[in-house]
Write a protein that holds these residues in place. Structure first.
Motif, short mmCIF file in Angstrom:
data_model
loop_
_atom_site.label_atom_id
_atom_site.label_comp_id
_atom_site.label_asym_id
_atom_site.label_seq_id
_atom_site.Cartn_x
_atom_site.Cartn_y
_atom_site.Cartn_z
N MET A 1 15.66 93.67 -6.59
CA MET A 1 16.19 92.54 -7.36
C MET A 1 17.29 92.98 -8.32
SD MET A 1 13.97 89.59 -9.25
CE MET A 1 13.29 90.57 -10.56
N ASN B 1 18.37 87.15 -9.28
CA ASN B 1 17.73 86.22 -10.21
C ASN B 1 18.77 85.78 -11.24
OD1 ASN B 1 15.24 86.52 -12.83
ND2 ASN B 1 15.90 84.72 -11.72
N LYS C 1 22.99 78.61 -10.77
CA LYS C 1 22.76 79.24 -9.46
C LYS C 1 23.60 78.59 -8.37
CE LYS C 1 18.91 78.13 -7.54
NZ LYS C 1 19.40 77.31 -6.39
N MET D 1 10.42 83.47 -15.36
CA MET D 1 10.48 83.57 -13.91
C MET D 1 10.80 84.99 -13.47
SD MET D 1 12.87 81.62 -11.08
CE MET D 1 11.86 80.15 -10.92
N THR D 2 11.64 85.68 -14.24
CA THR D 2 11.96 87.07 -13.91
C THR D 2 10.69 87.92 -13.83
OG1 THR D 2 14.09 86.87 -15.05
CG2 THR D 2 13.30 89.10 -14.61
N LEU E 1 20.02 84.02 -14.50
CA LEU E 1 19.51 83.62 -15.81
C LEU E 1 20.61 82.95 -16.61
CD1 LEU E 1 17.41 86.72 -17.00
CD2 LEU E 1 16.64 84.74 -15.72
N LEU F 1 8.88 87.24 -10.70
CA LEU F 1 9.56 87.88 -9.58
C LEU F 1 9.26 89.38 -9.54
CD1 LEU F 1 12.99 86.03 -9.79
CD2 LEU F 1 11.38 85.88 -7.89
N ILE G 1 17.97 82.90 -6.68
CA ILE G 1 16.91 82.07 -7.22
C ILE G 1 17.05 81.99 -8.73
CG2 ILE G 1 15.25 83.99 -7.46
CD1 ILE G 1 13.08 81.87 -6.63
N GLY G 2 16.68 80.86 -9.28
CA GLY G 2 16.76 80.67 -10.72
C GLY G 2 16.22 79.32 -11.11
N GLN G 3 16.11 79.11 -12.40
CA GLN G 3 15.62 77.83 -12.90
C GLN G 3 16.73 76.79 -12.88
OE1 GLN G 3 14.08 79.04 -16.74
NE2 GLN G 3 12.05 79.43 -15.90
N VAL H 1 17.05 90.19 -3.99
CA VAL H 1 17.06 88.91 -4.68
C VAL H 1 17.95 88.98 -5.90
CG1 VAL H 1 15.64 87.29 -6.02
CG2 VAL H 1 14.74 88.27 -3.91
N ILE I 1 19.59 91.18 -11.74
CA ILE I 1 19.69 90.05 -12.67
C ILE I 1 21.15 89.65 -12.83
CG2 ILE I 1 19.29 89.24 -15.03
CD1 ILE I 1 16.74 89.67 -13.51
#
Length: 637
Positions: free
Chosen positions: A108, A84, A13, A97-98, A86, A101, A6-8, A82, A110
């Motif tokens: 999770m 994440n 991603k 968002m981090t 970035l 989460l 998941i990410g912006q 997850v 990163i």
């Protein structure tokens, strides 16, 4: 084990997913919704894990169904860990968002992607300090170059096995006290969120979560009202603003602690944007790039189409020679079958493949976002709704995901206008008709002219819709990604998934439709179908035989071109149609009734009434556009 990505948007991603996804990657829907995700099996540490590419989002605020389904999926037992992702060159933005989460209290890791871009921008990140501050493993990487991918998934696997839950983010004392008050009364509530996360969502005013609260539990709503009032008094703003501000402050504190700024050099990319986003030269560049794009697609397609058509035509002559009665039932059905196969190989694929590869390159390089920026600036003056640009860009590949993307819009009026405009975007299937009929026989310049005419019609239609459905037309807030050199593997994978849709879904329909048309011609039933469309074909000055191709074209737009050749008795279109008719037919196909798959998605997303309204609107637009094209073409031919 199941690993969720998941990410912006624009964080890399999907690039990361494409680097590890196998050829068996599949797209699925969350249960009971049209929100999609993609997953693939990956071999890791001697075992098999499932990697899930979740929809990109700027936040988990739950303001639309897509965000809500993602939150539910992340907190379900289906996800073990997850990842994440970035953007290292814009870490402060991604940390928002981090933090959201972290509130979900799930294992999770990163993935600090695009470290090369951060280095170019003079940004140096202390990875160890970042790990200490957020309490999570952080793996620096460059997904586009395949660097750091294996360490990332090994670390994710280890975290998932240990079910290592990160520490919760801490806010001001007053905010923490408010969260604790609510969380205490929420322990007995059955929810997919933990009590603390549920309390924060209620403070944010998440309507989806609020609706799930038991109606009889009035004490929770009373506590919520009291806490909201207390926070408003202490911070001078609403609770949702207070929570958002607290996250922003925390993200700022973390990023300022781990980032050291060096000297940023003015790169070639910066100089490119000075030209490609210029108020004048940007549009000149857009036209030149699109012309070059069309020229390449036409050249590649033309080199393949002509010899392939010759091969299949000779094969059809040979088949007819094998039968005593070439016009008999069996021979006509076999020839219809061959024409369906040859239509896909010799007419559609020669243009579809280079178009989708080229589209993938423009997308991964980062130019499509700049096209969106330029088109918004231009079309907004003509009344085009700013938010419609997002599905507008997606529609170049296929109108179906374009319509699905309208779910991010909250207002029904916005969704209808965006959906209507998206159906007018010349998708790959429609452009295959334009290339196969106009570009091949009349030149790529005319194909580009039809494309530009399409943009004008979209802008004009947007102005009319905004006039009849008046409202403030908001602008477009669009993040501009940096230019990147796309990887060959990513481009091929992306093109393959789009081409596979034609091969698996459209081509069988094309072949079946071709056989059915041969049968209808054999029993002379096609005459009656042509009569249904005769008023329209007469107005547009088209041969009366176009009725059946246009009717079958509703299933898939590629069908209309292949079946046109069958209906007219020759795939050598200049011998059976005038240049004016070829241009008029191509323009009409670009605009008229969306394909069946698009219509079904419109019905799911915005309702049956909206679907039929859009069908009627596109038919009207196609007729008017066809008449205009006929008049203009008659001047030159």
């Amino acid at each position: 084990m199941r690993i969720g990505l998941i990410g912006q948007p624009n964080c890399g991603k999907s690039t990361l997913f494409n680097q590890v996804a196998g050829y068996r990657a599949e797209t699925g829907n969350f249960s009971g919704t049209t929100v999609t995700f993609t997953e693939s099996k990956v071999r890791l540490l001697g075992g098999i894990v499932t990697v899930v590419d979740l929809p990109g989002a700027y936040s988990l605020a739950g303001t639309n169904p897509a965000e809500q389904e993602v939150i539910k999926y992340l907190t379900s037992n289906e996800i073990d860990v997850v990842v994440n992702v970035l953007d290292a060159s814009n870490i402060q933005h991604g940390l928002l968002m981090t933090i959201e989460l972290l509130e979900l209290n799930i294992p999770m890791v990163i993935a600090l992607n695009m470290m090369d871009e951060a280095d170019r921008a003079g940004i140096h990140i202390d990875v160890e300090k970042l790990e200490a501050l957020i309490g999570l493993p952080v793996v620096p990487m460059i997904a586009s170059k395949g660097r750091g991918i294996q360490p990332l998934f090994v670390k994710a696997y280890q975290v998932g096995q240990k079910k290592q839950v990160p520490p919760q983010p801490k806010y001001d004392e007053q905010i923490e006290a408010a969260i604790d008050v609510l969380a205490t009364s929420l322990h007995e509530v059955d929810s997919y969120l933990n009590p603390r996360a549920l309390a924060i969502k209620l403070l944010e005013g998440d309507q989806f979560v609020l609706k799930e609260l038991p109606e009889e539990n009035l004490s929770i709503k009373a506590d919520l009202k009291a806490v909201n009032a207390s926070l408003a008094h202490q911070y001078g703003g609403s609770a949702d603003w207070t929570i958002s501000d607290a996250r922003s402050k925390l993200a700022n504190q973390i990023s300022e602690s781990v980032i050291k700024h060096g000297l940023r050099k003015i790169s070639l990319r910066d100089k490119l944007d000075n030209v490609l986003l210029h108020p004048f030269w940007g549009y000149v560049g857009l036209i030149m790039i699109m012309y070059l794009f069309f020229q390449i697609v036409y050249s590649v397609g033309g080199m393949i189409e002509e010899p392939m058509m010759g091969v299949f035509q000779n094969f059809e002559v040979w088949i007819e020679a094998q039968f005593a009665n070439p016009k008999g039932f069996i021979s006509q059905i076999i020839i219809g079958l061959m024409q369906g196969i040859s239509g896909g190989i010799a007419i559609v694929l020669p243009y579809l493949v280079p178009f989708l590869v080229g589209l993938g390159i423009l997308e991964d390089v980062g130019y499509l976002s700049r096209v969106a920026f330029l088109m918004d600036t231009l079309m907004h003056k003509l009344g085009l709704h700013g938010k419609a640009i997002v599905p507008f860009i997606l529609g170049f590949g296929c109108n179906v995901p374009a319509i699905m993307s309208t779910r991010i819009l909250e207002d029904k009026r916005e969704r209808f206008i965006s959906a209507a405009l998206s159906t007018l975007v010349p998708c790959a299937a429609r452009l295959a008709v334009v290339f196969g009929l106009v570009a091949f026989y009349l030149g790529p310049g005319l194909a580009l002219a039809i494309y530009l005419f399409d943009l004008f019609v979209i802008a004009f239609t947007a102005g009319m819709l905004n006039r009849f459905l008046p409202d403030d037309s908001p602008g477009l807030i669009l993040e501009m990604p940096v230019y990147r050199i796309p990887t060959l593997r990513t481009i091929i994978n992306k093109a393959w998934w789009r081409i596979r849709e034609f091969v698996v879904e459209a081509w069988p329909l094309l072949i079946i439709g071709s056989v059915v048309l041969s049968f209808l011609n054999f029993i002379n039933a096609s005459t009656y179908l042509n009569m249904l469309v005769r008023p329209l074909s007469w107005v547009l000055g088209l041969p009366e035989q176009v009725g059946v191709p246009l009717i079958f074209g509703v299933l898939r737009k590629e069908l209309s071109l292949v079946m046109l050749g069958q209906a007219l008795g020759s795939m050598d279109f200049p011998t059976v149609m005038t240049p004016v008719q070829m241009i008029t037919f191509a323009v009409f196909v670009v605009f008229y009734v969306p394909c069946l798959a698009t219509m079904l998605v419109i019905r799911k997303e915005i309702g049956v009434k909206a679907m039929w309204s859009i069908v009627a609107l596109t038919t009207l637009i196609a007729t008017v556009a066809g008449l205009v094209a006929r008049i203009i073409a008659s001047i030159f031919y």
